[in-house]
Design an enzyme around this catalytic site. Sequence first.
Site, short mmCIF file in Angstrom:
data_model
loop_
_atom_site.label_atom_id
_atom_site.label_comp_id
_atom_site.label_asym_id
_atom_site.label_seq_id
_atom_site.Cartn_x
_atom_site.Cartn_y
_atom_site.Cartn_z
N GLU A 1 16.10 6.68 17.07
CA GLU A 1 15.72 5.31 16.80
C GLU A 1 16.85 4.35 17.15
O GLU A 1 18.02 4.68 17.01
CB GLU A 1 15.35 5.16 15.32
CG GLU A 1 14.22 6.10 14.96
CD GLU A 1 13.66 5.89 13.56
OE1 GLU A 1 12.59 6.43 13.30
OE2 GLU A 1 14.30 5.20 12.75
N CYS B 1 21.58 -1.73 17.67
CA CYS B 1 22.15 -0.66 16.87
C CYS B 1 21.68 0.66 17.50
O CYS B 1 20.48 0.89 17.62
CB CYS B 1 21.64 -0.80 15.44
SG CYS B 1 22.07 0.57 14.36
N CYS C 1 21.84 14.04 11.60
CA CYS C 1 23.26 13.91 11.24
C CYS C 1 23.64 15.09 10.33
O CYS C 1 22.85 15.51 9.48
CB CYS C 1 23.52 12.60 10.51
SG CYS C 1 25.26 12.33 10.11
N CYS D 1 25.07 12.66 3.68
CA CYS D 1 25.26 11.63 2.65
C CYS D 1 24.01 11.52 1.78
O CYS D 1 22.89 11.53 2.28
CB CYS D 1 25.62 10.29 3.28
SG CYS D 1 27.13 10.38 4.26
N CYS E 1 21.35 8.57 2.33
CA CYS E 1 20.95 8.22 3.68
C CYS E 1 19.76 9.06 4.15
O CYS E 1 19.78 10.29 4.02
CB CYS E 1 22.15 8.43 4.62
SG CYS E 1 21.75 8.19 6.34
N CYS F 1 19.77 -0.24 7.53
CA CYS F 1 20.78 0.80 7.44
C CYS F 1 20.28 1.99 6.63
O CYS F 1 19.78 1.81 5.52
CB CYS F 1 22.01 0.29 6.70
SG CYS F 1 22.76 -1.08 7.51
N1 SAH Z 1 27.19 7.72 10.44
C1 SAH Z 1 27.87 6.50 10.53
C2 SAH Z 1 27.06 5.40 11.14
C3 SAH Z 1 25.62 5.31 10.77
S1 SAH Z 1 25.21 4.89 9.10
C4 SAH Z 1 28.38 6.08 9.17
O1 SAH Z 1 27.98 6.68 8.19
O2 SAH Z 1 29.18 5.16 9.11
C5 SAH Z 1 25.48 3.13 9.09
C6 SAH Z 1 25.76 2.54 7.70
O3 SAH Z 1 24.58 2.55 6.90
C7 SAH Z 1 26.82 3.29 6.92
O4 SAH Z 1 27.79 2.39 6.47
C8 SAH Z 1 26.05 3.86 5.74
O5 SAH Z 1 26.89 3.96 4.62
C9 SAH Z 1 24.94 2.86 5.57
N2 SAH Z 1 23.75 3.36 4.89
C10 SAH Z 1 23.18 4.57 4.99
N3 SAH Z 1 22.10 4.66 4.19
C11 SAH Z 1 21.98 3.46 3.58
C12 SAH Z 1 21.04 2.91 2.67
N4 SAH Z 1 20.02 3.61 2.22
N5 SAH Z 1 21.22 1.62 2.26
C13 SAH Z 1 22.24 0.89 2.73
N6 SAH Z 1 23.15 1.35 3.60
C14 SAH Z 1 23.02 2.63 4.03
FE1 SF4 Z 2 25.24 10.51 8.70
FE2 SF4 Z 2 23.85 8.81 7.23
FE3 SF4 Z 2 26.17 9.72 6.32
FE4 SF4 Z 2 26.14 8.01 8.39
S1 SF4 Z 2 25.49 7.57 6.30
S2 SF4 Z 2 27.33 9.92 8.20
S3 SF4 Z 2 24.24 8.66 9.40
S4 SF4 Z 2 24.32 10.97 6.71
#
Ligand code: SAH
Ligand code: SF4
Length: 345
Positions: free
Chosen positions: A94, A107, A114, A118, A121, A337
Amino acid sequence: MENTLKNIKDYTVDELAAWFVAQNEKPFRAKQVFNWLYQKKVESFSEMLNMSKALRHKMGQHFFISRLKRYQQIHAQDGTIKYVFELQDQQRIESVLMTHRDHYTVCVSSQVGCAMGCDFCMTAQMGLIRNLAPGEVIDQILEIWKDLPENEGIRNVVFMGMGEPFHNYQNIISTLKIMLADVGFNFSSRRITISTSGLVPQIVRFGQEEVKANLAISLNGVNDQIRSQLMPINKAYDLQKLITGCQTYPLESRKRITFEYILIKELTDAIEDAKQLIKLLHGLKFKINLIPYNESPGSKYKRPSPDQIQAFQRYLLNHGVTATLRISKGQDIQGACGQLIQSSL
Ligand code: SAH
Ligand code: SF4
């Protein structure tokens, strides 16, 4: 003749120049190809009119020009468009187009899924399926570019889609080289941001690269206990290691590291956390990007109230910290995000 064609968009100018030299051709041909692909945005060798027919034929025997398949396109109320693209092996990724007052930001995804796991996420739930090749990142930009009004272009690119860019390090470095080449897209390195969950060795290594981009680090927790709960990577590279890595990161004058910080109700949103945040980052050149948690159907975390979000930001601002609030775009289409996940899941 080789039987597997290579995607020409995986190649940097230097790599392509080396190929031409190996074919007894002049290296400047690589610059011409970049101009066709990324300035004029042609999609076939036959359109590259300043190459001889024989040379175009030779290129066609070694390379192909990739194109992403549009699988789905979802428009949000705020003008944001979420694209679901299908790759050659039918995997889906995406990308998101965001429209600002005077520019466009895209973006991009860096991996299918991934590996970082996390807890907050959506992408994490997919696990890592595979890395994207440079051409597959470049193609996200090219495909979306087609939808912009004539004479307009994509100015900013953020690596904040699916995937951990520094877990696909070499390909992302090549992608940056392709994006920054002045004979091609000619992006400004000030307009590109790589966001990482905090892979410290790669952060240090990136600081030593010739190619530059803005660095954003997903911090999300102010102590090891909370950060490890949210981000398993913190068990390998804890806050002390992360901060030490950031201290060695070379920054040009007036440049700062961005720390992204998700505001989760009753977990990361206390004023005490804001206080700890300032203490933790003391001594670094930084700014903070607050991201109110984007809820997904069934998500266990909650977004704080607007009042709490404001109070958190105000505390930082009152203490002289640059803190922006990211009002995530495209929330109604699961394009914000952390909401990027294959529609099939
Ligand atoms: N993997 C990389 C880049 C992609 S995630 C990283 O983690 O930095 C991009 C951003 O979205 C990150 O800062 C992450 O902390 C945030 N993010 C992920 N899930 C989210 C959510 N449910 N609500 C708000 N921010 C989120
Ligand atoms: Fe991966 Fe989501 Fe963590 Fe970014 S925030 S490193 S995309 S699992």
